[in-house]
Write a protein that holds these residues in place. Structure first.
Motif, PDB file in Angstrom:
ATOM      1  N   SER A  34       0.641  -1.202   0.109  1.00 55.83           N
ATOM      2  CA  SER A  34      -0.032   0.164   0.170  1.00 55.83           C
ATOM      3  C   SER A  34       0.834   1.235  -0.201  1.00 55.83           C
ATOM      4  O   SER A  34       1.941   1.253   0.211  1.00 55.83           O
ATOM      5  CB  SER A  34      -1.015   0.107   1.121  1.00 55.83           C
ATOM      6  OG  SER A  34      -0.118   0.285   2.377  1.00 55.83           O
ATOM      7  N   ILE A  35       0.318   2.533  -0.203  1.00 50.36           N
ATOM      8  CA  ILE A  35       0.889   3.571  -0.161  1.00 50.36           C
ATOM      9  C   ILE A  35       0.043   4.625   0.663  1.00 50.36           C
ATOM     10  O   ILE A  35      -1.217   4.559   0.554  1.00 50.36           O
ATOM     11  CB  ILE A  35       1.354   4.301  -1.595  1.00 50.36           C
ATOM     12  CG1 ILE A  35       2.094   5.746  -1.541  1.00 50.36           C
ATOM     13  CG2 ILE A  35      -0.185   4.525  -2.299  1.00 50.36           C
ATOM     14  CD1 ILE A  35       2.482   5.950  -2.741  1.00 50.36           C
ATOM     15  N   GLY A  40      -2.516  12.572  -3.913  1.00 49.58           N
ATOM     16  CA  GLY A  40      -2.016  13.895  -4.010  1.00 49.58           C
ATOM     17  C   GLY A  40      -2.578  15.011  -4.912  1.00 49.58           C
ATOM     18  O   GLY A  40      -3.487  14.800  -5.666  1.00 49.58           O
ATOM     19  N   TYR A  41      -2.055  16.156  -4.875  1.00 52.26           N
ATOM     20  CA  TYR A  41      -2.732  17.195  -5.704  1.00 52.26           C
ATOM     21  C   TYR A  41      -1.502  18.023  -6.530  1.00 52.26           C
ATOM     22  O   TYR A  41      -0.434  17.959  -5.991  1.00 52.26           O
ATOM     23  CB  TYR A  41      -3.395  18.403  -4.670  1.00 52.26           C
ATOM     24  CG  TYR A  41      -4.334  17.671  -3.827  1.00 52.26           C
ATOM     25  CD1 TYR A  41      -5.807  17.760  -4.339  1.00 52.26           C
ATOM     26  CD2 TYR A  41      -4.195  17.174  -2.513  1.00 52.26           C
ATOM     27  CE1 TYR A  41      -6.882  17.304  -3.692  1.00 52.26           C
ATOM     28  CE2 TYR A  41      -5.254  16.671  -1.718  1.00 52.26           C
ATOM     29  CZ  TYR A  41      -6.378  16.589  -2.295  1.00 52.26           C
ATOM     30  OH  TYR A  41      -7.388  15.977  -1.603  1.00 52.26           O
ATOM     31  N   GLY A  42      -2.070  18.587  -7.737  1.00 56.33           N
ATOM     32  CA  GLY A  42      -1.175  19.326  -8.533  1.00 56.33           C
ATOM     33  C   GLY A  42      -0.605  20.316  -7.852  1.00 56.33           C
ATOM     34  O   GLY A  42      -1.152  21.018  -6.907  1.00 56.33           O
ATOM     35  N   ASN A  43       1.005  20.690  -8.240  1.00 62.35           N
ATOM     36  CA  ASN A  43       1.745  21.973  -7.774  1.00 62.35           C
ATOM     37  C   ASN A  43       1.937  21.663  -6.257  1.00 62.35           C
ATOM     38  O   ASN A  43       2.141  22.556  -5.785  1.00 62.35           O
ATOM     39  CB  ASN A  43       0.782  22.895  -7.956  1.00 62.35           C
ATOM     40  CG  ASN A  43       1.810  24.091  -8.164  1.00 62.35           C
ATOM     41  OD1 ASN A  43       2.869  23.962  -8.486  1.00 62.35           O
ATOM     42  ND2 ASN A  43       1.215  25.410  -7.735  1.00 62.35           N
ATOM     43  N   THR A  44       2.168  20.332  -5.665  1.00 55.55           N
ATOM     44  CA  THR A  44       2.461  20.137  -4.366  1.00 55.55           C
ATOM     45  C   THR A  44       3.627  18.997  -4.366  1.00 55.55           C
ATOM     46  O   THR A  44       3.638  18.309  -5.313  1.00 55.55           O
ATOM     47  CB  THR A  44       1.317  19.686  -3.561  1.00 55.55           C
ATOM     48  OG1 THR A  44       0.981  18.533  -3.970  1.00 55.55           O
ATOM     49  CG2 THR A  44       0.305  20.712  -3.384  1.00 55.55           C
ATOM     50  N   THR A  45       4.340  18.839  -3.321  1.00 53.46           N
ATOM     51  CA  THR A  45       5.223  17.771  -3.029  1.00 53.46           C
ATOM     52  C   THR A  45       4.506  16.892  -1.941  1.00 53.46           C
ATOM     53  O   THR A  45       4.168  17.564  -0.909  1.00 53.46           O
ATOM     54  CB  THR A  45       6.540  18.136  -2.590  1.00 53.46           C
ATOM     55  OG1 THR A  45       7.100  19.006  -3.739  1.00 53.46           O
ATOM     56  CG2 THR A  45       7.514  17.039  -2.284  1.00 53.46           C
ATOM     57  N   VAL A  46       4.380  15.481  -2.003  1.00 56.35           N
ATOM     58  CA  VAL A  46       3.731  14.648  -1.176  1.00 56.35           C
ATOM     59  C   VAL A  46       4.803  13.636  -0.541  1.00 56.35           C
ATOM     60  O   VAL A  46       5.725  13.145  -1.279  1.00 56.35           O
ATOM     61  CB  VAL A  46       2.660  13.893  -1.857  1.00 56.35           C
ATOM     62  CG1 VAL A  46       2.115  12.962  -0.973  1.00 56.35           C
ATOM     63  CG2 VAL A  46       1.567  14.868  -2.499  1.00 56.35           C
ATOM     64  N   ALA A  47       5.016  13.777   0.711  1.00 53.55           N
ATOM     65  CA  ALA A  47       5.716  12.629   1.411  1.00 53.55           C
ATOM     66  C   ALA A  47       4.835  11.417   1.533  1.00 53.55           C
ATOM     67  O   ALA A  47       3.769  11.489   1.838  1.00 53.55           O
ATOM     68  CB  ALA A  47       6.072  13.310   2.863  1.00 53.55           C
ATOM     69  N   PHE A  48       5.567  10.551   1.075  1.00 48.41           N
ATOM     70  CA  PHE A  48       4.822   9.193   0.948  1.00 48.41           C
ATOM     71  C   PHE A  48       5.571   7.750   1.803  1.00 48.41           C
ATOM     72  O   PHE A  48       6.895   7.957   1.871  1.00 48.41           O
ATOM     73  CB  PHE A  48       4.533   8.885  -0.360  1.00 48.41           C
ATOM     74  CG  PHE A  48       5.680   8.474  -1.306  1.00 48.41           C
ATOM     75  CD1 PHE A  48       6.063   7.138  -1.117  1.00 48.41           C
ATOM     76  CD2 PHE A  48       6.093   9.207  -1.844  1.00 48.41           C
ATOM     77  CE1 PHE A  48       7.117   6.604  -1.925  1.00 48.41           C
ATOM     78  CE2 PHE A  48       7.423   8.929  -2.817  1.00 48.41           C
ATOM     79  CZ  PHE A  48       7.682   7.688  -2.596  1.00 48.41           C
ATOM     80  N   PRO A  87      13.612  -3.472   3.602  1.00 48.12           N
ATOM     81  CA  PRO A  87      12.977  -4.372   2.828  1.00 48.12           C
ATOM     82  C   PRO A  87      11.447  -4.476   2.831  1.00 48.12           C
ATOM     83  O   PRO A  87      10.868  -5.323   1.940  1.00 48.12           O
ATOM     84  CB  PRO A  87      13.551  -5.658   3.736  1.00 48.12           C
ATOM     85  CG  PRO A  87      14.991  -5.309   4.436  1.00 48.12           C
ATOM     86  CD  PRO A  87      14.570  -3.941   4.527  1.00 48.12           C
ATOM     87  N   THR A  88      10.765  -3.845   3.696  1.00 51.90           N
ATOM     88  CA  THR A  88       9.344  -3.849   3.648  1.00 51.90           C
ATOM     89  C   THR A  88       8.846  -2.560   3.839  1.00 51.90           C
ATOM     90  O   THR A  88       7.560  -2.392   3.669  1.00 51.90           O
ATOM     91  CB  THR A  88       8.675  -4.499   5.075  1.00 51.90           C
ATOM     92  OG1 THR A  88       9.265  -3.882   6.162  1.00 51.90           O
ATOM     93  CG2 THR A  88       9.319  -5.851   5.257  1.00 51.90           C
ATOM     94  N   GLN A  89       9.587  -1.362   3.352  1.00 56.03           N
ATOM     95  CA  GLN A  89       9.277  -0.082   3.548  1.00 56.03           C
ATOM     96  C   GLN A  89       9.968   0.923   2.721  1.00 56.03           C
ATOM     97  O   GLN A  89      11.394   0.941   2.759  1.00 56.03           O
ATOM     98  CB  GLN A  89       9.063   0.463   4.784  1.00 56.03           C
ATOM     99  CG  GLN A  89       8.629   1.810   4.944  1.00 56.03           C
ATOM    100  CD  GLN A  89       8.217   2.434   6.542  1.00 56.03           C
ATOM    101  OE1 GLN A  89       7.359   1.940   7.017  1.00 56.03           O
ATOM    102  NE2 GLN A  89       9.276   3.186   6.879  1.00 56.03           N
ATOM    103  N   ILE A  90       9.451   1.872   2.075  1.00 60.84           N
ATOM    104  CA  ILE A  90      10.105   2.667   1.124  1.00 60.84           C
ATOM    105  C   ILE A  90       9.562   4.285   1.444  1.00 60.84           C
ATOM    106  O   ILE A  90       8.213   4.425   1.470  1.00 60.84           O
ATOM    107  CB  ILE A  90      10.025   2.602  -0.325  1.00 60.84           C
ATOM    108  CG1 ILE A  90      10.483   1.513  -0.757  1.00 60.84           C
ATOM    109  CG2 ILE A  90      10.467   3.800  -1.216  1.00 60.84           C
ATOM    110  CD1 ILE A  90      10.362   1.046  -2.340  1.00 60.84           C
ATOM    111  N   VAL A  91      10.255   5.118   1.964  1.00 60.99           N
ATOM    112  CA  VAL A  91       9.871   6.484   2.313  1.00 60.99           C
ATOM    113  C   VAL A  91      10.497   7.293   1.319  1.00 60.99           C
ATOM    114  O   VAL A  91      11.804   7.275   0.939  1.00 60.99           O
ATOM    115  CB  VAL A  91      10.347   6.690   3.931  1.00 60.99           C
ATOM    116  CG1 VAL A  91       9.920   8.275   4.043  1.00 60.99           C
ATOM    117  CG2 VAL A  91       9.673   5.764   4.852  1.00 60.99           C
ATOM    118  N   GLY A  92       9.631   8.242   0.954  1.00 60.83           N
ATOM    119  CA  GLY A  92       9.962   9.348  -0.381  1.00 60.83           C
ATOM    120  C   GLY A  92       9.214  10.314  -0.310  1.00 60.83           C
ATOM    121  O   GLY A  92       8.310  10.528   0.490  1.00 60.83           O
ATOM    122  N   SER A  93       9.383  11.135  -1.169  1.00 61.39           N
ATOM    123  CA  SER A  93       8.628  12.350  -1.393  1.00 61.39           C
ATOM    124  C   SER A  93       8.413  12.472  -3.412  1.00 61.39           C
ATOM    125  O   SER A  93       9.327  12.168  -3.921  1.00 61.39           O
ATOM    126  CB  SER A  93       9.041  13.487  -1.031  1.00 61.39           C
ATOM    127  OG  SER A  93      10.052  14.021  -1.428  1.00 61.39           O
TER     128      SER A  93
END
Length: 126
Positions: A34-35, A40-48, A87-93
């Motif tokens: 899942s994420i 997310g919205y246009g013209n934004t940066t989303v941390a996920f 191994p079970t999680q990726i954090v990014g933006s």
């Protein structure tokens, strides 16, 4: 300190494997769970945070692909900044341009060994 016979047998077995070069590791393709957030919205940066299995630290890439347009053009393929991979999680933006196509996007995760996974309808640009 004495080693048990079982330990000696394992040590001897692994020594033989390494000396003959016949050690194989079974690779699994990444699995997307899942994420969060899923919108997310246009013209934004989303941390996920992306959860799943078999992500390879140092060897995993993530892409967001617009399903509406067939994932062509720079505003329809987003390459997020990755902050950490376990191994079970990726954090990014991910930065969503103003002109990004609204609607459902799929997420593709690929590992350096060639495994990949695609999760359709995983993310929505609103």
């Amino acid at each position: 300190m004495q080693c048990s016979e079982n330990t000696k047998n394992h040590t001897e077995y692994f020594s033989q494997i390494f000396s003959h070069g016949s050690l194989f590791f079974e690779e699994y393709p990444p699995v997307i769970g899942s994420i969060s957030p899923a919108t997310g919205y246009g013209n934004t940066t989303v941390a996920f945070t992306l959860t799943g299995n078999y992500f390879e630290p140092g060897g995993t890439t993530v892409k967001f692909l617009s399903q509406t347009t067939g994932a062509t053009g720079s505003v329809n393929v987003l390459n997020p900044a990755i902050l950490s991979i376990a191994p079970t999680q990726i954090v990014g933006s991910v930065t969503i341009p103003y002109a990004a196509t609204m609607g459902l996007w799929e997420i593709k995760v690929a590992t350096v060994d060639g495994g990949s996974s695609l999760d359709a309808n995983a993310f929505r640009v609103a």
